[in-house]
Scaffold this motif. Structure first.
Motif, PDB file in Angstrom:
ATOM      1  N   ALA A  41       0.829  -1.107   0.003  1.00 52.99           N
ATOM      2  CA  ALA A  41       0.013   0.112   0.055  1.00 52.99           C
ATOM      3  C   ALA A  41       0.693   1.298  -0.215  1.00 52.99           C
ATOM      4  CB  ALA A  41      -0.844  -0.029   1.243  1.00 52.99           C
ATOM      5  N   ASP A  43       1.175   4.017  -2.936  1.00 51.42           N
ATOM      6  CA  ASP A  43       0.684   5.429  -2.794  1.00 51.42           C
ATOM      7  C   ASP A  43       1.932   6.312  -3.018  1.00 51.42           C
ATOM      8  OD1 ASP A  43      -0.604   7.476  -1.179  1.00 51.42           O
ATOM      9  OD2 ASP A  43       0.744   7.358   0.412  1.00 51.42           O
ATOM     10  N   VAL A  72      -4.585   1.297  -4.068  1.00 55.02           N
ATOM     11  CA  VAL A  72      -4.307   1.305  -2.358  1.00 55.02           C
ATOM     12  C   VAL A  72      -5.878   1.465  -1.941  1.00 55.02           C
ATOM     13  CG1 VAL A  72      -3.513   2.606  -0.648  1.00 55.02           C
ATOM     14  CG2 VAL A  72      -2.128   2.262  -2.712  1.00 55.02           C
ATOM     15  N   THR A 128      -7.934  -1.349  -1.056  1.00 50.61           N
ATOM     16  CA  THR A 128      -7.582  -2.502  -0.432  1.00 50.61           C
ATOM     17  C   THR A 128      -8.118  -2.807   0.861  1.00 50.61           C
ATOM     18  OG1 THR A 128      -6.017  -1.132   0.855  1.00 50.61           O
ATOM     19  CG2 THR A 128      -5.069  -2.324  -1.001  1.00 50.61           C
ATOM     20  N   THR A 160      -3.073  -0.626   7.069  1.00 49.12           N
ATOM     21  CA  THR A 160      -3.022   0.288   5.688  1.00 49.12           C
ATOM     22  C   THR A 160      -3.872   1.528   5.769  1.00 49.12           C
ATOM     23  OG1 THR A 160      -5.260  -1.155   4.950  1.00 49.12           O
ATOM     24  CG2 THR A 160      -2.887  -1.744   4.515  1.00 49.12           C
ATOM     25  N   PRO A 220      -1.882   4.756   4.627  1.00 48.24           N
ATOM     26  CA  PRO A 220      -1.641   4.801   3.052  1.00 48.24           C
ATOM     27  C   PRO A 220      -3.024   4.944   2.376  1.00 48.24           C
ATOM     28  CG  PRO A 220      -1.041   2.802   3.831  1.00 48.24           C
ATOM     29  CD  PRO A 220      -1.303   3.513   5.152  1.00 48.24           C
ATOM     30  N   ARG A 221      -4.367   4.157   2.865  1.00 52.77           N
ATOM     31  CA  ARG A 221      -5.598   4.392   2.206  1.00 52.77           C
ATOM     32  C   ARG A 221      -6.073   5.793   2.345  1.00 52.77           C
ATOM     33  NH1 ARG A 221      -9.429   0.803   1.408  1.00 52.77           N
ATOM     34  NH2 ARG A 221     -10.888   1.942   2.884  1.00 52.77           N
ATOM     35  N   SER A 239      -4.058   8.264   0.127  1.00 50.82           N
ATOM     36  CA  SER A 239      -4.325   7.949  -1.466  1.00 50.82           C
ATOM     37  C   SER A 239      -5.948   8.397  -1.684  1.00 50.82           C
ATOM     38  CB  SER A 239      -4.674   6.386  -1.667  1.00 50.82           C
ATOM     39  OG  SER A 239      -3.413   5.764  -1.698  1.00 50.82           O
TER      40      SER A 239
END
Length: 891
Positions: free
Chosen positions: A523, A527, A549, A552, A558, A561-562, A565
């Motif tokens: 991820a 990203d 990302v 996911t 994560t 990064p989620r 993103s």
């Protein structure tokens, strides 16, 4: 005296002598029948004495706790309430090791009954032999007790000293056959040999155990007051946490603190191994164990929670399971915490570690390394890292983190602070690629790009050529991740693409299952790649990486990064003109880390920046400023060209909207350090600067900036068309729009501006009908997005094409529109400055607690302001308040 038999019990003279002597002919020790006296600082605990009242309803009661847990004093306090006129008789006996002789035990128990005023009759007899008891005596005693109208309470204190199965069997026989005439209370450190399961199953057992005996913070505070100490609640909680509410630990700590000039500081910092607590635990717990058990306790003191298998690995034994189970049963400050795990009482562990260092110098590091190796093989990475660091073996510790592909923990929230703090102690110790990669990650996590790259290059040099082994694949994949991050921070999209290609070649070479255990690595890599592509202006390629990302499976690892993103996808939507989509994604990003309880602020803050930009386009300038302030405060040192450029552009547009042209120019002229230029960032900055120069009459300067605006970015092309129109080149503006066709490629925030450029060109050409049709189209497109700023920027030419209500809402300098029937009345009483602050944050969907934290006020204060806002706006709910405020241009 020992020759006297039970049959002689009817002999009056012999019975008289036996009343004052045991089977050996020695006088009874009266102290064993005495109820313990309460110390001056004794604290009654009604919650426990109320529980003990259940002992009157069950034949058997057990008070089971560690040494110094306050068992005896608790029961003594309870029986004093029974032993009063009209109350129940209480026989107290403190047992000792000699009590393992059955005859001696029963002789003392019968004497305890005499002292309590319920002497057994002469028919029962008397134990003549210290080592045995006849079945006749116990049967007669049980029958006599069973015949009583009111029960007698028998307390056997320190019953853990009685280890004879024969005595346990005899006692259980008497208890079972005495019926309601006997209430037996056992005060013990260990589990007695009686068949407790039968009594539990029948509901005939009252139990108070260690956990219930522990002092609560409220009880501990009152105990401290009895010792003359008045402590703040936080200090009391800290002491209770450290002692786990252990009565003796609290009392000994209070006595020592009372002799200190600063009791609060003493209790916060005292060294347990140099206190009376150490003397107590060593004498009452450690020295009672055999030499092998003492050695086991010393060695496992380096562990926090541990299984028997881990204890065996650390101690080199194979019998830890049985030993630990026994120590736990015996309340020897070893607690079974469930799932086969144990832990030592924190004070006991602290004292044992001090003795380990004194008795086995240098052994502690060895034990930590044994634990680290076992934990690493067992997949318990976090615990393995802790023990590796405690042993100061940084090559092992860094290698464990890198080989497990867990370097992403530096950047993913829940473990970031722990991992950063752990390796902050590493210093220059440890050589090889893994320690250098950990140093690089630490520096990059702090946005120290140059230092991070220095360590990363060292690691790459030490790696040399790839040998194809799975372990080295993990190290090189870690290199690729950090390289992608450094490229993103440096604004170097080509390097990010190269890092992603290198990672792609390594996916299949890493040990099976590693990537599944660490989804944050993939991820984070995507990203970083998506952000670098966004900076390069490759919106579709960026969207592909960032969407991977965002799609996911949600998880704490994560979440960051989620969030990032989603925020960058929101920025792409905004740049393409889709305000509603940008707002939705930005709010989705805000919710992502909240759902996993990650600390706030978290992420990069790009989502708040997008919301601020949307608010500017909607002419909600106050809200835009609040969001900008929050975004800037999230990570002021963040090294991220996308974020830096976005913040500069949004700030500049907000300043332009307020008429602060010089400040707007200063904002966009600030340099964003990057190795490669960003076409959209450069173009948007040129458009803002040109608009500022036009506002101040510098037309030629504005025209000169057109060369920096790229046509391939649709939003930039529409902005360039507006510049052409403003500088008198209407035909060029229309040709540019015809060439890029924004209506087919962009969202309303772009197409509305394009329609207004065409409408103004038609107006200037004298084609009023076309201008009116184009303005109507722009209004229709703007309504769903709540767009106002393009119409306010349009200039005086647009006014004839708007009706009165629309003109008031979209353009400055006109009178108020009439109020629609059924709408709330206008605000008569103005909102205060603080109420405006609360309202702005309400519009940002912040909770009451978040608003309070953001404004540094209490939750009750925020609630008071909210009530006032609702009253002034004539609404009852949050969403109504926000909607009403927007209708009234308060946001």
């Amino acid at each position: 005296m020992g020759a006297v038999t039970e049959a002689d019990g009817r002999d009056t003279e012999a019975a008289s002598r036996r009343r004052f002597a045991d089977p050996h002919g020695d006088p009874f020790l009266r102290t064993r029948f005495a109820v313990p006296a309460r110390p001056v600082t004794f604290l009654p605990r009604p919650r426990l004495t109320r529980h003990l009242d259940d002992a009157l309803c069950t034949p058997l009661t057990m008070v089971n706790g560690a040494a110094g847990a306050g068992k005896s004093l608790l029961v003594a306090d309870w029986v004093r309430g029974l032993d009063r006129p009209g109350g129940l008789p209480v026989a107290w006996l403190t047992t000792d090791a000699a009590g393992d002789a059955p005859g001696m035990f029963w002789a003392y128990l019968m004497q305890a009954l005499r002292v309590a005023g319920v002497p057994p009759s002469a028919d029962i007899g008397f134990p003549a032999d210290a080592g045995r008891l006849s079945p006749t005596l116990r049967a007669r005693l049980a029958a006599e007790l069973n015949a009583r109208e009111r029960p007698v309470v028998v307390v056997l204190d320190e019953f853990d000293r009685v280890t004879s199965p024969e005595i346990a069997e005899q006692l259980e026989f008497v208890l079972r056959h005495a019926g309601p005439g006997l209430r037996l209370v056992l005060v013990t450190r260990t589990e007695p040999l009686l068949p407790l399961h039968r009594y539990r199953a029948a509901g005939e057992l009252t139990e108070i155990r260690d956990a219930e005996l522990a002092f609560t913070p409220q009880e501990a505070a009152r105990l401290m007051e009895l010792h003359g100490l008045r402590l703040p609640p936080a200090a009391v909680r800290g002491l209770v946490e450290r002692t786990r509410g252990w009565a003796a630990g609290l009392r000994l700590s209070a006595l020592a603190a009372g002799q200190s000039t600063d009791p609060e500081a003493y209790l916060a910092e005292f060294e347990a191994d140099r206190s009376a607590i150490a003397d107590f635990l060593l004498a009452e717990v450690l020295k009672r164990q055999d030499a092998g058990t003492q050695e086991l306790l010393l060695r496992v003191s380096v562990l926090d929670r541990f299984s028997p298998a881990l204890a065996d690995a650390v101690t080199g034994r194979d019998d830890a399971e049985g030993v630990l189970a026994r120590l736990s049963r015996d309340n020897a400050f070893v607690e079974h915490v469930g799932h086969g795990l144990y832990r030592l009482h924190p004070l006991f562990a602290e004292i044992l570690r001090a003795h380990l260092r004194m008795r086995r110098p240098g052994r502690e590091a060895e034990l930590h390394l044994r634990a680290a190796a076992w934990l690493r093989r067992s997949g318990a990475l976090a615990e393995a890292l802790g023990h590796g660091a405690a042993a100061d073996d940084w090559e092992f510790t860094a290698g464990a983190l890198v080989d497990d592909l867990a370097i992403g923990q530096f950047f993913t929230g829940l473990r970031a602070d722990a991992v950063t703090g752990l390796f902050a102690r590493m210093g220059r110790e440890g050589a090889g690629p893994a320690p250098e990669l950990v140093r690089a990650a630490g520096r990059l996590a702090r946005c120290e790009l140059d230092a991070g790259l220095t360590h990363l290059r060292r690691a790459q040099r030490e790696l040399g050529e790839y040998d194809g082994t799975p372990d080295e694949a993990a190290v090189r994949l870690t290199c690729a991740l950090l390289e992608a991050l450094a490229a993103r921070m440096a604004g170097a999209p080509d390097r990010a693409e190269e890092a992603a290609r290198a990672a792609g070649e390594l996916w299949g070479a890493v040990p099976e299952g590693l990537l599944d255990r660490h989804p944050e690595l993939t991820a984070l890599l995507l990203d970083h790649l998506g952000s670098a592509r966004l900076w390069a202006g490759h919106f579709e390629e960026a969207r592909a990486a960032l969407t991977a990302v965002a799609d996911t499976a949600p998880g704490a690892a994560t979440a960051l990064p989620r969030e990032d993103s989603l925020g960058r996808l929101a920025l792409i939507d905004y740049l393409d003109g889709w305000l509603a989509g940008a707002e939705h994604r930005a709010r989705e990003a805000l919710a992502e880390t909240e759902r996993f309880g990650l600390p706030r602020p978290s992420g990069s803050g790009v989502e708040r920046l997008v919301l601020a930009a949307v608010a500017v386009d909607r002419d909600e300038l106050g809200q835009a400023q609040a969001l900008l302030d929050t975004s800037a405060g999230a990570h002021p040192a963040m090294r991220d060209p996308v974020l830096q450029a976005g913040r500069a552009l949004t700030s500049a547009r907000l300043l332009l909207a307020r008429g602060e042209t010089q400040a707007a120019l200063k904002a966009v002229e600030a340099e964003v350090p990057a190795e490669a230029a960003s076409p959209w960032a450069r173009g948007e900055a040129a458009l803002v600067a040109a608009a500022a120069h036009l506002a101040e009459g510098r037309t030629r300067t504005a025209e000169g900036l057109l060369a920096e605006v790229p046509d391939e970015q649709v939003a930039c092309a529409v902005g360039a068309a507006r510049l052409h129109l403003a500088t008198g080149r209407a035909a060029e503006a229309v040709r540019l729009l015809d060439r890029v066709r924004p209506e087919e490629r962009a969202g309303p925030a772009v197409t509305v501006r394009a329609a207004l450029v065409r409408a103004q060109a038609a107006h200037e050409a004298g084609d009023g009908a076309t201008a009116r049709r184009l303005v109507a189209r722009a209004l229709a497109q703007a309504r769903g997005e709540r767009l106002r700023r393009p119409f306010r920027e349009a200039g005086p030419w647009i006014r004839p094409y708007l009706d009165g209500t629309t003109r008031h809402r979209l353009t400055p300098g006109t009178g108020p529109a009439p109020r629609r029937p059924g709408t709330p009345p206008p605000v008569v009483e103005e909102l205060s400055g603080r109420e405006h602050d609360v309202l702005r944050r309400l519009a940002m969907t912040m909770s009451t607690e978040e608003i309070a934290a953001d404004l540094y006020v209490s939750v009750n204060t925020v609630k008071t302001h909210l009530k006032s806002v609702y009253r002034k706006l004539s609404v009852n709910r949050r969403n109504e308040a926000v909607r009403r405020a927007r209708d009234l241009d308060l946001l």
